[in-house]
Scaffold this motif. Structure first.
Motif, PDB file in Angstrom:
ATOM      1  N   LEU A 146       8.522  -0.514 -25.900  1.00 43.77           N
ATOM      2  CA  LEU A 146       8.025  -1.719 -25.243  1.00 43.77           C
ATOM      3  C   LEU A 146       8.900  -2.118 -24.060  1.00 43.77           C
ATOM      4  CD1 LEU A 146       6.975  -3.932 -28.298  1.00 43.77           C
ATOM      5  CD2 LEU A 146       5.489  -2.645 -26.755  1.00 43.77           C
ATOM      6  N   ASN A 147      10.144  -1.655 -24.031  1.00 53.25           N
ATOM      7  CA  ASN A 147      11.024  -1.950 -22.900  1.00 53.25           C
ATOM      8  C   ASN A 147      10.504  -1.365 -21.596  1.00 53.25           C
ATOM      9  OD1 ASN A 147      13.039  -3.469 -24.214  1.00 53.25           O
ATOM     10  ND2 ASN A 147      14.026  -1.616 -24.975  1.00 53.25           N
ATOM     11  N   TYR A 148       9.560  -0.423 -21.689  1.00 49.84           N
ATOM     12  CA  TYR A 148       9.002   0.191 -20.482  1.00 49.84           C
ATOM     13  C   TYR A 148       7.707  -0.491 -20.041  1.00 49.84           C
ATOM     14  CZ  TYR A 148      12.450   3.771 -21.436  1.00 49.84           C
ATOM     15  OH  TYR A 148      13.635   4.425 -21.659  1.00 49.84           O
ATOM     16  N   LEU A 149       7.398  -1.627 -20.649  1.00 45.34           N
ATOM     17  CA  LEU A 149       6.245  -2.423 -20.247  1.00 45.34           C
ATOM     18  C   LEU A 149       6.720  -3.650 -19.484  1.00 45.34           C
ATOM     19  CD1 LEU A 149       3.977  -2.344 -23.429  1.00 45.34           C
ATOM     20  CD2 LEU A 149       3.815  -0.936 -21.378  1.00 45.34           C
ATOM     21  N   PRO A 150       5.880  -4.211 -18.620  1.00 45.09           N
ATOM     22  CA  PRO A 150       6.301  -5.396 -17.859  1.00 45.09           C
ATOM     23  C   PRO A 150       6.516  -6.593 -18.773  1.00 45.09           C
ATOM     24  CG  PRO A 150       3.959  -4.957 -17.544  1.00 45.09           C
ATOM     25  CD  PRO A 150       4.519  -3.777 -18.270  1.00 45.09           C
ATOM     26  N   VAL A 152       9.244  -7.270 -20.557  1.00 44.55           N
ATOM     27  CA  VAL A 152      10.261  -7.059 -21.585  1.00 44.55           C
ATOM     28  C   VAL A 152      11.582  -6.696 -20.917  1.00 44.55           C
ATOM     29  CG1 VAL A 152      10.865  -5.814 -23.687  1.00 44.55           C
ATOM     30  CG2 VAL A 152       8.464  -6.242 -23.143  1.00 44.55           C
ATOM     31  N   GLN A 153      12.634  -7.428 -21.266  1.00 49.01           N
ATOM     32  CA  GLN A 153      13.951  -7.218 -20.678  1.00 49.01           C
ATOM     33  C   GLN A 153      14.728  -6.147 -21.446  1.00 49.01           C
ATOM     34  OE1 GLN A 153      15.579  -9.517 -18.000  1.00 49.01           O
ATOM     35  NE2 GLN A 153      13.398  -9.325 -17.603  1.00 49.01           N
ATOM     36  N   LYS A 154      15.532  -5.383 -20.702  1.00 47.55           N
ATOM     37  CA  LYS A 154      16.402  -4.395 -21.319  1.00 47.55           C
ATOM     38  C   LYS A 154      17.717  -5.077 -21.684  1.00 47.55           C
ATOM     39  CE  LYS A 154      18.074  -0.413 -22.580  1.00 47.55           C
ATOM     40  NZ  LYS A 154      17.615   0.281 -23.800  1.00 47.55           N
ATOM     41  N   GLY A 160      16.037  -7.095 -30.795  1.00 50.42           N
ATOM     42  CA  GLY A 160      15.004  -8.087 -30.534  1.00 50.42           C
ATOM     43  C   GLY A 160      14.204  -7.760 -29.294  1.00 50.42           C
ATOM     44  N   LEU A 161      13.032  -8.405 -29.166  1.00 43.61           N
ATOM     45  CA  LEU A 161      12.191  -8.282 -27.981  1.00 43.61           C
ATOM     46  C   LEU A 161      12.440  -9.490 -27.092  1.00 43.61           C
ATOM     47  CD1 LEU A 161       8.836  -7.113 -29.625  1.00 43.61           C
ATOM     48  CD2 LEU A 161      10.503  -5.708 -28.391  1.00 43.61           C
ATOM     49  N   PHE A 162      13.079  -9.266 -25.963  1.00 46.29           N
ATOM     50  CA  PHE A 162      13.393 -10.332 -25.013  1.00 46.29           C
ATOM     51  C   PHE A 162      12.272 -10.371 -23.980  1.00 46.29           C
ATOM     52  CE2 PHE A 162      17.280  -9.252 -27.054  1.00 46.29           C
ATOM     53  CZ  PHE A 162      18.065 -10.396 -27.053  1.00 46.29           C
ATOM     54  N   ILE A 163      11.403 -11.375 -24.110  1.00 41.95           N
ATOM     55  CA  ILE A 163      10.161 -11.404 -23.344  1.00 41.95           C
ATOM     56  C   ILE A 163      10.152 -12.580 -22.381  1.00 41.95           C
ATOM     57  CG2 ILE A 163       7.656 -11.558 -23.505  1.00 41.95           C
ATOM     58  CD1 ILE A 163       7.879 -10.440 -26.347  1.00 41.95           C
TER      59      ILE A 163
END
Length: 747
Positions: A146-150, A152-154, A160-163
């Motif tokens: 999901l980090n390769y989708l717009p 979402v922060q690396k 965690g998912l930093f959105i």
């Protein structure tokens, strides 16, 4: 005279016969929304007479039929129209106004803030399980892919998912509708936990970076809804082997294909790789884990479906770092963790109603031990022990109104029981969050639809309730172009780990505004989104230090006076058509965010938010070589970092910034190879994939942040455990050949 009379009678009879079979002209115009429509079939019912409309919607034909008949107007995209006419001796003019045929396939779908990937949505699927496995750098993990989708922060130093400017805990993950507590493994400071769940367990997902459905709650930023697999196609056995792990599993399908059961067992250990690579992290106890799971699926005679999944895992590791405090050589932290998760779901149709019900239970224990080492002598250990029990139950009843409209309603219960013991801080936290929700999908036409929802929650710990409206709509601008808008109000309890004392707290709150334009055609997808998020009632905290030797500080909630915003633009482009056997996508995110929350003394750019993030993924499958080549690249602008301390003035605790700066830009290029040796073998009952993956192949020395000493005079960088990592493994399935599936998903 008699002969002449006979001739006259014969002539009259002939003329009467001709008149009886004379052609009558039927004409008219067919319109839709006052515009002529072509290709409409116009026929006299139960005859062969008729015509097709021209570009202006006009039609004309002749018939010899007489009497009362029915004129029909048909086309797959419009509702059938019938008009009664009486054919006598005069031409007839008939006009018709059509209504659109409502179709589940043709109807526009609300998609602002959401990305769906499932077997039902092949045309718009963006991250199927095969996509995740073949994305270089994702390591087969859903969260990493999901980090390769717009949006979402690396963020590499914690899980965690930093959105879109939100913390990792502001996003929630669900399995078959039920909340997954502790989706990520236990972790130590500076090293992120991994996904606990195997990607192959799920057949699809819906990822919402904002404006998500009223069926879900307790997340200020976004939600990931995972759908587990149903019955397998056939029985199979699976094996995986690498220098890091060993695992094996099976799935057994009944002869009548009405039920199945299966299990897996795995063990992982990083010690071999430590000897091969130069690790940045000094692991005094190499990371290791043991995991196992069991599942069953039952399809009832009445069409119902039961699913059960249960898992257990344990992990262990130890880390040694140079101490930042004077008088100590090293700081040591050791972790022992245990977790179990169980999920049971049921789906059944009762007449016109569909019931979806599910429950989940999880238990998680994290045992962290902190100590110091001086002159090879280790100090007494300080224990940070947390354990929690979590129960979730949800029931949803859905009623279809027509092909593209529906009404659903239900309730949810989420119970939390946690204990924490760390020095002077000891607590027992209990909370029951009860929620009720209602939501409707409204299909006005194939070009216009809306989703309206309302969710209400009550927290027994906060002793407060909330009501959260949600609204979204979509409109088709042209054949392949759609636009969507979404608005929503979202609430979330303060994190329990910050509730270490008495405080009168409220729900944290965020509002989402999302606008999207999307072009979707066969093999190509272009998405543009603009968003604005407003935060209110965020918690404010102050630092306490139970153990000064270990430089371990914890934060305690003070009030809900925090606030903030996040706004930005996102672009996503995926293309599987332009280049033969090549699938690639590009995503870009611009984020402008500020917050005054936690221990921030003023409104600041969050230390987990990067202003610019660019990702690119490319996959090339070469059939003649039986080889898949996958590349991925991520760039993000350097994030800010802060050293925030607490001082006392006039008996008041005041937070202030001692040190601050900006990290270097993040760069990582990853490559992986998938080799399928079974390709081309007829009637093969085995499927083998050999994998070689290299993460950060260029060896970029990325930095995730800085740790500071208690007085702020010394610091150390937080870096990945290893700069470049190489993975080699083999995955074997016996009893079922999935080779062609793997190929098709890469073409």
């Amino acid at each position: 005279m008699k002969t002449q009379g006979n001739k006259l009678l014969l002539l009259m009879a002939f003329l009467s016969f001709i008149a009886g079979y004379s052609q009558i002209k039927i004409s008219g115009k067919v319109t839709f929304k006052n515009k002529g429509v072509n290709e409409i079939n116009v026929t006299l019912k139960n005859t062969y007479d008729g015509a097709t409309t021209d570009a202006q919607g006009n039609f004309s034909f002749e018939t010899s039929e007489k009497g009362d008949l029915m004129l029909t107007f048909t086309h797959p995209k419009y509702q059938d129209v019938e008009k009664s006419i009486t054919i006598d001796h005069q031409d007839i003019s008939v006009n018709a106004e059509l209504k659109e045929q409502i179709s589940e396939i043709d109807a526009v779908v609300v998609s602002a803030g959401s990305i769906e990937a499932s077997d039902k949505k092949r045309a718009t699927a963006l991250l199927t399980p095969i996509d995740i496995y073949t994305t270089a750098g994702a390591d087969g993990q859903i969260s990493s892919a999901l980090n390769y989708l717009p949006g979402v922060q690396k963020v590499g130093e914690t899980e965690g998912l930093f959105i879109r400017g939100g913390t990792g805990t502001e996003s929630k993950i669900f399995m078959d509708g039920s909340l997954i507590n502790n989706y990520f493994s236990n972790s130590v400071p500076g090293i992120a936990g991994r996904d606990r769940f195997n990607t192959s367990l799920f057949k699809g997902n819906i990822f919402s970076s904002g404006g998500y459905s009223a069926l879900y709650g307790q997340a200020l930023s976004g939600a990931l809804m995972l759908e587990s697999v149903d019955l397998p196609d056939q029985s199979s056995y699976n094996f995986g082997i690498s220098p890091i792990f060993l695992n094996a599993g099976f799935q057994k399908l009944s002869h009548d294909k009405s039920h199945s059961f299966g299990a897996t067992l795995g063990y992982s250990l990083l010690s071999v790789m430590q000897k091969v690579f130069n690790f940045n992290t000094n692991f005094i106890d190499a990371p290791q884990g043991l995991n196992g799971d069991f599942n069953f699926r039952i399809k009832t005679k009445s069409g119902g479906f039961f699913k059960y999944y249960g898992m257990y895992d344990s992990d262990k590791l130890g880390v040694k770092t140079e101490s930042l405090e004077p008088g100590y050589d090293f700081a040591l932290v050791r972790l022992k963790g245990k977790n179990t998760y169980h999920n049971l779901s049921f789906k059944q149709k009762f007449g016109k109603y569909l019931l979806n019900a599910g429950t989940s239970y999880s238990y998680n224990k994290s045992d962290l031990n902190f100590s110091t080492e001086t002159n090879d002598t280790e100090s007494d250990r300080t224990k940070l022990l947390t354990d929690g029990n979590y129960i979730n139950f949800k029931a949803v009843l859905e009623r279809r109104i027509n092909k593209i409209s529906a009404l659903r309603a239900g309730f949810e219960l989420n119970n939390t029981d946690e204990k924490l013991n760390f020095g002077q801080v000891q607590k027992h936290y209990k909370d029951l969050i009860s929620a009720a929700f209602v939501e409707t999908d409204l299909g006005f036409s194939n070009a216009l639809s809306a989703k309206i929802g309302l969710r209400a929650e009550n927290s027994s710990f906060l002793e407060k309730s909330n009501i959260a409206p949600r609204f979204a709509m979509a409109y088709r601008l042209a054949k392949d172009w759609t636009t969507s808008f979404a608005y929503g109000l979202f609430y979330q309890n303060p994190e329990s780990k910050y509730i270490n004392g008495s405080a009168d707290l409220e729900f944290q709150k965020s509002q989402h505004y999302i606008f999207q334009i999307q072009r979707s055609s066969e093999g190509r997808n272009l998405r543009f989104e603009a968003f604005y998020k407003k935060y209110d009632q965020l918690i404010k905290t102050f630092n306490i230090t139970p153990d000064k030797e270990q430089n371990q500080r914890i934060q305690t909630a003070l009030n809900n006076n925090g606030y903030g915003y996040a706004k930005g633009l996102e672009l996503f482009w995926r293309d599987k058509k332009t280049f033969e056997n090549i699938d690639y996508w590009i995503s870009y995110s611009f984020l402008d965010s500020k917050r005054d929350f936690m221990n921030y003394p003023v409104s600041l750019k969050p230390n987990f938010a990067s202003a610019h993030t660019l990702s690119a993924v490319a996959k090339r499958f070469i059939p003649e070589w039986k080889l898949g080549v996958n590349l991925s690249y991520t760039y993000s602008k350097g994030r800010p970092y802060y050293d925030i301390a607490t001082k006392t003035e006039n008996s008041n605790s005041i937070n202030y910034i001692r040190n601050e700066g900006k990290l270097k830009d993040y760069n990582a290029l990853n490559i992986s190879f998938n080799y399928l040796p079974n390709l081309g073998k007829k009637d093969s009952k085995a499927f083998t994939v050999l994998v070689l993956s290299i993460s950060n192949v260029l060896g970029s020395k990325n930095i995730y942040g800085y740790n500071f000493s208690l007085d702020g005079a010394r610091s150390s960088s937080v870096v990945p455990p290893v700069n470049t990592f190489v993975f080699v493994g083999a995955f074997i399935s016996l009893g079922v050949d999935r080779t062609q599936d793997a190929i098709n998903n890469n073409l």
